[in-house]
Design an enzyme around this catalytic site. Structure first.
Site, PDB file in Angstrom:
ATOM      1  CE  LYS A  67      -2.279   1.794   3.628  1.00  0.00           C
ATOM      2  NZ  LYS A  67      -3.376   2.030   4.605  1.00  0.00           N
ATOM      3  NE  ARG A 110      -4.771  -1.234   7.250  1.00  0.00           N
ATOM      4  CZ  ARG A 110      -3.970  -0.456   7.958  1.00  0.00           C
ATOM      5  NH1 ARG A 110      -4.360   0.092   9.100  1.00  0.00           N
ATOM      6  NH2 ARG A 110      -2.767  -0.178   7.504  1.00  0.00           N
ATOM      7  CG  ASN A 159     -12.899  14.531  19.902  1.00  0.00           C
ATOM      8  OD1 ASN A 159     -11.948  13.784  19.698  1.00  0.00           O
ATOM      9  ND2 ASN A 159     -13.097  15.626  19.181  1.00  0.00           N
ATOM     10  CG  MET A 219      -7.894   0.954  17.276  1.00  0.00           C
ATOM     11  SD  MET A 219      -7.033  -0.630  17.200  1.00  0.00           S
ATOM     12  CE  MET A 219      -6.811  -0.819  15.456  1.00  0.00           C
ATOM     13  N   GLY A 220      -4.877   4.586  17.652  1.00  0.00           N
ATOM     14  CA  GLY A 220      -4.389   5.865  17.112  1.00  0.00           C
ATOM     15  C   GLY A 220      -2.885   5.932  16.928  1.00  0.00           C
ATOM     16  CG  ASP A 222      -0.536   5.574  12.833  1.00  0.00           C
ATOM     17  OD1 ASP A 222      -0.122   6.599  13.410  1.00  0.00           O
ATOM     18  OD2 ASP A 222      -1.287   5.637  11.846  1.00  0.00           O
TER      19      ASP A 222
HETATM   20  P1  NAD Z   1      -8.558  12.780  12.246  1.00  0.00           P
HETATM   21  O1  NAD Z   1      -7.566  13.860  11.961  1.00  0.00           O
HETATM   22  O2  NAD Z   1      -9.786  12.691  11.440  1.00  0.00           O
HETATM   23  O3  NAD Z   1      -9.000  12.885  13.792  1.00  0.00           O
HETATM   24  C1  NAD Z   1      -8.047  13.051  14.807  1.00  0.00           C
HETATM   25  C2  NAD Z   1      -8.658  12.821  16.174  1.00  0.00           C
HETATM   26  O4  NAD Z   1      -7.633  12.923  17.164  1.00  0.00           O
HETATM   27  C3  NAD Z   1      -9.734  13.835  16.556  1.00  0.00           C
HETATM   28  O5  NAD Z   1     -10.700  13.180  17.351  1.00  0.00           O
HETATM   29  C4  NAD Z   1      -8.942  14.843  17.406  1.00  0.00           C
HETATM   30  O6  NAD Z   1      -9.767  15.524  18.316  1.00  0.00           O
HETATM   31  C5  NAD Z   1      -8.009  13.904  18.137  1.00  0.00           C
HETATM   32  N1  NAD Z   1      -6.786  14.541  18.633  1.00  0.00           N
HETATM   33  C6  NAD Z   1      -5.813  15.117  17.865  1.00  0.00           C
HETATM   34  N2  NAD Z   1      -4.840  15.556  18.674  1.00  0.00           N
HETATM   35  C7  NAD Z   1      -5.194  15.262  19.947  1.00  0.00           C
HETATM   36  C8  NAD Z   1      -4.609  15.465  21.220  1.00  0.00           C
HETATM   37  N3  NAD Z   1      -3.432  16.060  21.337  1.00  0.00           N
HETATM   38  N4  NAD Z   1      -5.264  15.003  22.309  1.00  0.00           N
HETATM   39  C9  NAD Z   1      -6.453  14.388  22.193  1.00  0.00           C
HETATM   40  N5  NAD Z   1      -7.057  14.162  21.019  1.00  0.00           N
HETATM   41  C10 NAD Z   1      -6.438  14.600  19.915  1.00  0.00           C
HETATM   42  O7  NAD Z   1      -7.727  11.422  12.225  1.00  0.00           O
HETATM   43  P2  NAD Z   1      -8.263   9.952  11.934  1.00  0.00           P
HETATM   44  O8  NAD Z   1      -8.194   9.682  10.476  1.00  0.00           O
HETATM   45  O9  NAD Z   1      -9.533   9.713  12.675  1.00  0.00           O
HETATM   46  O10 NAD Z   1      -7.077   9.097  12.604  1.00  0.00           O
HETATM   47  C11 NAD Z   1      -6.917   9.074  14.003  1.00  0.00           C
HETATM   48  C12 NAD Z   1      -5.567   8.431  14.326  1.00  0.00           C
HETATM   49  O11 NAD Z   1      -5.577   7.068  13.884  1.00  0.00           O
HETATM   50  C13 NAD Z   1      -4.379   9.073  13.620  1.00  0.00           C
HETATM   51  O12 NAD Z   1      -3.318   9.149  14.543  1.00  0.00           O
HETATM   52  C14 NAD Z   1      -4.041   8.114  12.496  1.00  0.00           C
HETATM   53  O13 NAD Z   1      -2.697   8.163  12.111  1.00  0.00           O
HETATM   54  C15 NAD Z   1      -4.374   6.800  13.190  1.00  0.00           C
HETATM   55  N6  NAD Z   1      -4.617   5.664  12.287  1.00  0.00           N
HETATM   56  C16 NAD Z   1      -4.182   4.460  12.704  1.00  0.00           C
HETATM   57  C17 NAD Z   1      -4.366   3.346  11.911  1.00  0.00           C
HETATM   58  C18 NAD Z   1      -3.903   2.007  12.387  1.00  0.00           C
HETATM   59  O14 NAD Z   1      -3.912   1.041  11.622  1.00  0.00           O
HETATM   60  N7  NAD Z   1      -3.544   1.868  13.636  1.00  0.00           N
HETATM   61  C19 NAD Z   1      -5.008   3.480  10.668  1.00  0.00           C
HETATM   62  C20 NAD Z   1      -5.493   4.735  10.279  1.00  0.00           C
HETATM   63  C21 NAD Z   1      -5.300   5.830  11.122  1.00  0.00           C
END
Ligand code: NAD
Length: 321
Positions: A67, A110, A159, A219-220, A222
């Site tokens: 990817k 996924r 949030n 999950m966040g 990465d």
């Molecule tokens: P997004 O930008 O749409 O949303 C970000 C979220 O994080 C919002 O709810 C925001 O309020 C919150 N946030 C940002 N900074 C913050 C902080 N300092 N404290 C508390 N909350 C905070 O992003 P998304 O597309 O929903 O992705 C969210 C996260 O998931 C990203 O870090 C992204 O890289 C990660 N992600 C992980 C995988 C995986 O496979 N593990 C896959 C896709 C995305």
């Protein structure tokens, strides 16, 4: 070669098919029939973009490929999604390009499936309250996928900017579940399962927030430096992950590892639980934690599933390549 454009993907695959593909590939990873290659991610010095690729080979499903994509912060102003990705699949027998598949929806599916698989295998069966931390693009997918795994009676969410929780409230309504916007303390005090899906670089959930018996799907995190959990909470939990190598370098466990309070040998691959090689949760009091770092094989698994569905439904575009 087959092309499956992004616009046809929503009609082809949903949470159920994605869940099946992800559970299977996690099992193959744990039995060493599938492996990921090292991840490349670079700031390219143009358009503020981060670009890279995740790749691997699944000898069971014969999914070979990558990817490619990343994050273009200026895209929203152009009416495009900031995260952009495309999956390339190659014929494992010949190396010829087999398919090019839009990767944007597949990434969300996924990722949500990984959390859902962890909830199905690790959370208490009597879990009733689902907590969601975060309300960005991924959060709604997470809620839909995880809500299916237990007989949840309520969704509580937090949030940083509570007004953004409106979108999640709508999804919960759609699922027929009551929804409450709560403080982190209240979320931890009520939840049996908690999904964290933010872009935070500092701990949000602390050890004192979470009660015994909770399952956490983190999950966040990465990327190196990102963080959602207090390392003390990670140390208190039994840790599971998609891939240990990613968990200790770019996943949530990186911080407890750096602090010396967790060893890589303490972290179990979720696939080992799926395969029956690890017991998973062993008591109703245990806190379990899934560090979902996101591996390339997940992308190949859902892309392989979508190609098969596109061919079956006659919407795959075939080109001589
Ligand atoms: P997004 O930008 O749409 O949303 C970000 C979220 O994080 C919002 O709810 C925001 O309020 C919150 N946030 C940002 N900074 C913050 C902080 N300092 N404290 C508390 N909350 C905070 O992003 P998304 O597309 O929903 O992705 C969210 C996260 O998931 C990203 O870090 C992204 O890289 C990660 N992600 C992980 C995988 C995986 O496979 N593990 C896959 C896709 C995305």
């Amino acid at each position: 070669m087959i092309i499956v454009p992004e616009k046809v993907i929503p009609a082809l695959i949903g949470h159920e098919e994605s869940y099946a593909a992800i559970e299977k590939v996690f099992a193959s990873m744990a039995s060493r029939k599938a492996y990921n290659f090292p991840v490349i991610r670079e700031a390219i010095g143009y358009a503020d973009a981060l670009y890279g690729f995740k790749s691997g080979f699944d000898r069971d499903a014969l999914n070979l490929g990558l990817k490619s994509g990343g994050y273009w912060p200026g895209n929203a102003a152009k009416g495009l999604t900031n995260h952009q990705s495309t999956v390339f699949l190659f014929d494992a027998d010949t190396g010829k390009c087999r398919a090019v598949v839009g990767g944007n929806l597949l990434t969300a599916l996924r990722t949500a499936s990984a959390a859902a698989v962890s909830v199905a295998h690790l959370s208490r069966k009597d879990s009733e309250v689902l907590g969601i931390v975060g309300a960005g693009h991924q959060a709604a997918f997470q809620l839909r996928a995880v809500a299916d795994q237990r007989d949840f009676r309520k969704v509580v969410a937090w949030n940083r900017t509570p007004e953004k929780l409106e979108g999640l409230a709508k999804v919960a309504k759609d699922l027929g579940l009551p929804f409450e916007s709560v403080s982190l303390e209240n979320l931890g005090a009520q939840s049996d399962v908690i999904v964290t899906i933010t872009s935070s670089f500092a701990p949000i959930l602390l050890a004192e927030h979470v009660r015994p018996g909770t399952h956490l799907a983190c999950m966040g995190t990465d990327t190196k430096g990102k963080q959602e959990l207090d390392p003390a909470l990670v140390t208190k939990a039994t840790c599971f992950t998609d891939e240990v190598a990613q968990s200790i370098t770019i996943g949530e466990c990186q911080h407890a590892i750096a602090a010396g309070s967790l060893a890589d040998t303490d972290i179990v691959e979720l696939g080992a639980v799926i395969n029956g090689d690890h017991a998973g949760r062993t008591s109703d009091e245990e806190i379990t934690m899934f560090d979902g770092t996101g591996v390339g094989l997940q992308d190949l698994a859902v892309a392989g599933a979508v190609v098969a569905l596109a061919v079956e439904k006659g919407v795959a575009v075939e080109v001589d390549f």
